[in-house]
Write a protein that holds these residues in place. Sequence first.
Motif, PDB file in Angstrom:
ATOM      1  N   THR A 258       0.816  -1.208   0.000  1.00 25.74           N
ATOM      2  CA  THR A 258       0.000   0.000   0.000  1.00 25.74           C
ATOM      3  C   THR A 258       0.852   1.261   0.000  1.00 25.74           C
ATOM      4  O   THR A 258       1.916   1.303   0.622  1.00 25.74           O
ATOM      5  N   GLU A 259       0.361   2.265  -0.692  1.00 27.76           N
ATOM      6  CA  GLU A 259       0.995   3.579  -0.700  1.00 27.76           C
ATOM      7  C   GLU A 259       0.223   4.581   0.158  1.00 27.76           C
ATOM      8  O   GLU A 259       0.791   5.549   0.636  1.00 27.76           O
ATOM      9  N   SER A 260      -1.079   4.326   0.350  1.00 26.41           N
ATOM     10  CA  SER A 260      -1.920   5.285   1.071  1.00 26.41           C
ATOM     11  C   SER A 260      -2.501   4.717   2.364  1.00 26.41           C
ATOM     12  O   SER A 260      -2.943   5.482   3.223  1.00 26.41           O
ATOM     13  N   GLY A 261      -2.536   3.388   2.496  1.00 25.99           N
ATOM     14  CA  GLY A 261      -3.167   2.764   3.652  1.00 25.99           C
ATOM     15  C   GLY A 261      -4.633   2.455   3.460  1.00 25.99           C
ATOM     16  O   GLY A 261      -5.270   1.848   4.330  1.00 25.99           O
ATOM     17  N   SER A 262      -5.203   2.842   2.310  1.00 28.48           N
ATOM     18  CA  SER A 262      -6.647   2.655   2.096  1.00 28.48           C
ATOM     19  C   SER A 262      -7.035   1.179   2.005  1.00 28.48           C
ATOM     20  O   SER A 262      -8.037   0.753   2.601  1.00 28.48           O
ATOM     21  N   THR A 263      -6.263   0.390   1.258  1.00 29.74           N
ATOM     22  CA  THR A 263      -6.618  -1.026   1.088  1.00 29.74           C
ATOM     23  C   THR A 263      -6.616  -1.766   2.427  1.00 29.74           C
ATOM     24  O   THR A 263      -7.580  -2.478   2.734  1.00 29.74           O
ATOM     25  N   PRO A 264      -5.593  -1.633   3.272  1.00 29.02           N
ATOM     26  CA  PRO A 264      -5.656  -2.296   4.584  1.00 29.02           C
ATOM     27  C   PRO A 264      -6.817  -1.802   5.442  1.00 29.02           C
ATOM     28  O   PRO A 264      -7.398  -2.581   6.205  1.00 29.02           O
ATOM     29  N   LEU A 265      -7.155  -0.518   5.337  1.00 29.51           N
ATOM     30  CA  LEU A 265      -8.288  -0.001   6.112  1.00 29.51           C
ATOM     31  C   LEU A 265      -9.573  -0.692   5.695  1.00 29.51           C
ATOM     32  O   LEU A 265     -10.363  -1.135   6.546  1.00 29.51           O
ATOM     33  N   TRP A 266      -9.814  -0.802   4.383  1.00 31.83           N
ATOM     34  CA  TRP A 266     -11.027  -1.488   3.924  1.00 31.83           C
ATOM     35  C   TRP A 266     -11.026  -2.934   4.398  1.00 31.83           C
ATOM     36  O   TRP A 266     -12.055  -3.454   4.832  1.00 31.83           O
ATOM     37  N   MET A 267      -9.891  -3.594   4.298  1.00 32.41           N
ATOM     38  CA  MET A 267      -9.807  -4.983   4.757  1.00 32.41           C
ATOM     39  C   MET A 267     -10.149  -5.101   6.237  1.00 32.41           C
ATOM     40  O   MET A 267     -10.835  -6.037   6.667  1.00 32.41           O
ATOM     41  N   SER A 268      -9.681  -4.141   7.018  1.00 33.50           N
ATOM     42  CA  SER A 268      -9.866  -4.221   8.465  1.00 33.50           C
ATOM     43  C   SER A 268     -11.300  -4.002   8.894  1.00 33.50           C
ATOM     44  O   SER A 268     -11.650  -4.259  10.048  1.00 33.50           O
TER      45      SER A 268
ATOM     46  N   CYS B 177     -10.925 -12.219  11.420  1.00 34.42           N
ATOM     47  CA  CYS B 177     -10.162 -12.918  12.467  1.00 34.42           C
ATOM     48  C   CYS B 177      -8.825 -13.464  11.960  1.00 34.42           C
ATOM     49  O   CYS B 177      -8.339 -14.474  12.471  1.00 34.42           O
ATOM     50  N   MET B 178      -8.234 -12.826  10.945  1.00 36.57           N
ATOM     51  CA  MET B 178      -6.904 -13.237  10.501  1.00 36.57           C
ATOM     52  C   MET B 178      -6.043 -11.988  10.334  1.00 36.57           C
ATOM     53  O   MET B 178      -6.570 -10.893  10.137  1.00 36.57           O
ATOM     54  N   PRO B 179      -4.723 -12.135  10.445  1.00 35.84           N
ATOM     55  CA  PRO B 179      -3.876 -10.951  10.341  1.00 35.84           C
ATOM     56  C   PRO B 179      -3.849 -10.368   8.941  1.00 35.84           C
ATOM     57  O   PRO B 179      -3.889 -11.093   7.944  1.00 35.84           O
ATOM     58  N   ILE B 180      -3.795  -9.061   8.879  1.00 34.98           N
ATOM     59  CA  ILE B 180      -3.652  -8.321   7.633  1.00 34.98           C
ATOM     60  C   ILE B 180      -2.299  -7.622   7.705  1.00 34.98           C
ATOM     61  O   ILE B 180      -2.102  -6.719   8.527  1.00 34.98           O
ATOM     62  N   TYR B 181      -1.355  -8.066   6.887  1.00 31.71           N
ATOM     63  CA  TYR B 181      -0.040  -7.441   6.860  1.00 31.71           C
ATOM     64  C   TYR B 181      -0.046  -6.333   5.820  1.00 31.71           C
ATOM     65  O   TYR B 181      -0.354  -6.572   4.655  1.00 31.71           O
ATOM     66  N   ALA B 182       0.275  -5.118   6.267  1.00 33.17           N
ATOM     67  CA  ALA B 182       0.263  -3.961   5.382  1.00 33.17           C
ATOM     68  C   ALA B 182       1.695  -3.484   5.194  1.00 33.17           C
ATOM     69  O   ALA B 182       2.359  -3.078   6.152  1.00 33.17           O
ATOM     70  N   MET B 183       2.168  -3.540   3.961  1.00 35.51           N
ATOM     71  CA  MET B 183       3.571  -3.219   3.672  1.00 35.51           C
ATOM     72  C   MET B 183       3.662  -1.916   2.891  1.00 35.51           C
ATOM     73  O   MET B 183       2.973  -1.739   1.885  1.00 35.51           O
ATOM     74  N   THR B 184       4.523  -1.022   3.388  1.00 38.28           N
ATOM     75  CA  THR B 184       4.662   0.280   2.751  1.00 38.28           C
ATOM     76  C   THR B 184       6.072   0.807   2.954  1.00 38.28           C
ATOM     77  O   THR B 184       6.762   0.448   3.923  1.00 38.28           O
ATOM     78  N   ALA B 185       6.482   1.669   2.038  1.00 39.00           N
ATOM     79  CA  ALA B 185       7.781   2.333   2.150  1.00 39.00           C
ATOM     80  C   ALA B 185       7.627   3.755   2.681  1.00 39.00           C
ATOM     81  O   ALA B 185       8.611   4.480   2.796  1.00 39.00           O
ATOM     82  N   ILE B 186       6.395   4.137   3.035  1.00 34.90           N
ATOM     83  CA  ILE B 186       6.116   5.510   3.470  1.00 34.90           C
ATOM     84  C   ILE B 186       5.912   5.514   4.983  1.00 34.90           C
ATOM     85  O   ILE B 186       4.944   4.925   5.491  1.00 34.90           O
ATOM     86  N   SER B 187       6.791   6.173   5.710  1.00 31.24           N
ATOM     87  CA  SER B 187       6.781   6.097   7.176  1.00 31.24           C
ATOM     88  C   SER B 187       5.496   6.654   7.770  1.00 31.24           C
ATOM     89  O   SER B 187       4.968   6.114   8.753  1.00 31.24           O
ATOM     90  N   GLY B 188       4.953   7.744   7.197  1.00 30.79           N
ATOM     91  CA  GLY B 188       3.723   8.312   7.722  1.00 30.79           C
ATOM     92  C   GLY B 188       2.529   7.396   7.561  1.00 30.79           C
ATOM     93  O   GLY B 188       1.649   7.338   8.421  1.00 30.79           O
ATOM     94  N   VAL B 189       2.479   6.658   6.467  1.00 27.86           N
ATOM     95  CA  VAL B 189       1.413   5.674   6.252  1.00 27.86           C
ATOM     96  C   VAL B 189       1.595   4.500   7.215  1.00 27.86           C
ATOM     97  O   VAL B 189       0.632   3.983   7.788  1.00 27.86           O
TER      98      VAL B 189
END
Length: 481
Positions: A377-387, A392-404
């Motif tokens: 993710t670049e914005s965090g939107s996709t993990p937010l929708w998933m969450s 009941c399973m982990p969602i790993y969100a990978m990004t290179a942007i520290s603020g996200v």
Amino acid sequence: MLRHTKIVATLGPASSTPETVERMIQAGVDVVRLNFSHGVPEDHQRRVEIVRSAMAKLGRPVAILADLQGPKIRIGKFSQDSVKLTPGDRFILDADCVLGDETRVGLDYKALPGDVETGAVLLLDDGRIILDVEFIRGNEIHTVVRHGGVLSNNKGINRQGGGLSAPALTAKDIADIRTAVALQVDYIAVSFPRGAEDMYMARQLIRAQGGDALTIAKIERVEAVAALNEIIDASDGLMVARGDLAVEVGDAAVPALQKRMIASARAKNKLVITATQMMESMIHAPIPTRAEVSDVANAVLDGTDAVMLSAETASGHYPVETVATMARVCLAAEQSAEATLDRDVFNRLFSRIDESIAIAAVWTAHHMNGKAVTAFTESGSTPLWMSRLNCCMPIYAMTAISGVLTKMCMYRGVHPIFMPQAPATLDELLKAGEAAILATGTVKKDDVVVFTGGEQVNTAGGTNLLKIKRVGQMQSAPAAA
């Protein structure tokens, strides 16, 4: 077992040393709260530096929440610091009074006499003292004490049923927004918003200062409950601020309102924090009451993103132990929860490709007995929708942007992973993601994991790809594009 519900801990005199902050993060803190009702900008800056130093040392991301004071309406000071009020006493709230006594006290909110009328009920010190308004004379509110007790300096005032006109953003709050933006906090919480306009104004002030902090609306007023849907639309998340809310609407109404707010926020893809007195007894005791354990667990079962500690960690005797206890209770509640994914997904309509991919990924992983979902993710939107789905399973969100990365620390079920150098191609991205989730220890070889990303790597809003992989195997099956 990974804990999915996040813990917000307030920093204060009991928790502002580097050693204590590190131990609290190790015990389970995901978000630290800076309470702008106390301290000066230099205090907040020092705490932010301590938190970021601890993050770097421990290699664990933590979000920072700045909580604005808002128009906390208070009485003034007494010449003897406090007075005792007895039922039946007549007592005056006097906007012109400098130092109070047994008969009257001043007001920090000079407009209060214009906001009340005969028959209004005023609740002081979180409802411990109740005053019935007899009449208004100029800048004086003449009252009769219904429930008495000891009243000390600067205690708060609420009106039963709401109706106070004080603006949500004071001059102090506007200055504090500038400070919070300069500190690059992840979230800014607005106290006592009455409607969507207050939240839009806060966002405009943040953006005007060059900030990208997300906004959290603290629901504390009767008016805010009536405008709940509009406030949710205007905010990035809610805080169920049960203290002042209970005083205005009555404590018996709060549990049902909590459930409604959590459900409403999640339905609109927004965050929600449950706050106030969650483990209040641990300010002085090393273990919580059974009622507090049930309170935290019920908030988890309701679907809250985060549970919050206030005085328990800011000024309590056991800040680290309180965090560890809350983490244990959250985990136990999550283990008893049942996935209701199909109910969440059916009958939903999607207007965006990336949102539909997010939901499809979670649904697919659930029905293939997958062990995790991984979103690049670049914005965090996709993990937010998933969450927003109860999978009941982990969602790993990978990004290179520290603020996200740090903002995602608030999302329920989302576990952010920093990729300091994002790979340039999709194949390289998948290889790096697989290595990262194997390193967590929660996924092993041959487990099914669903990945989402974009064909155009490193592009915000470009998620249009879903891949199902067995960890450690070369082949991957494309499922959607």
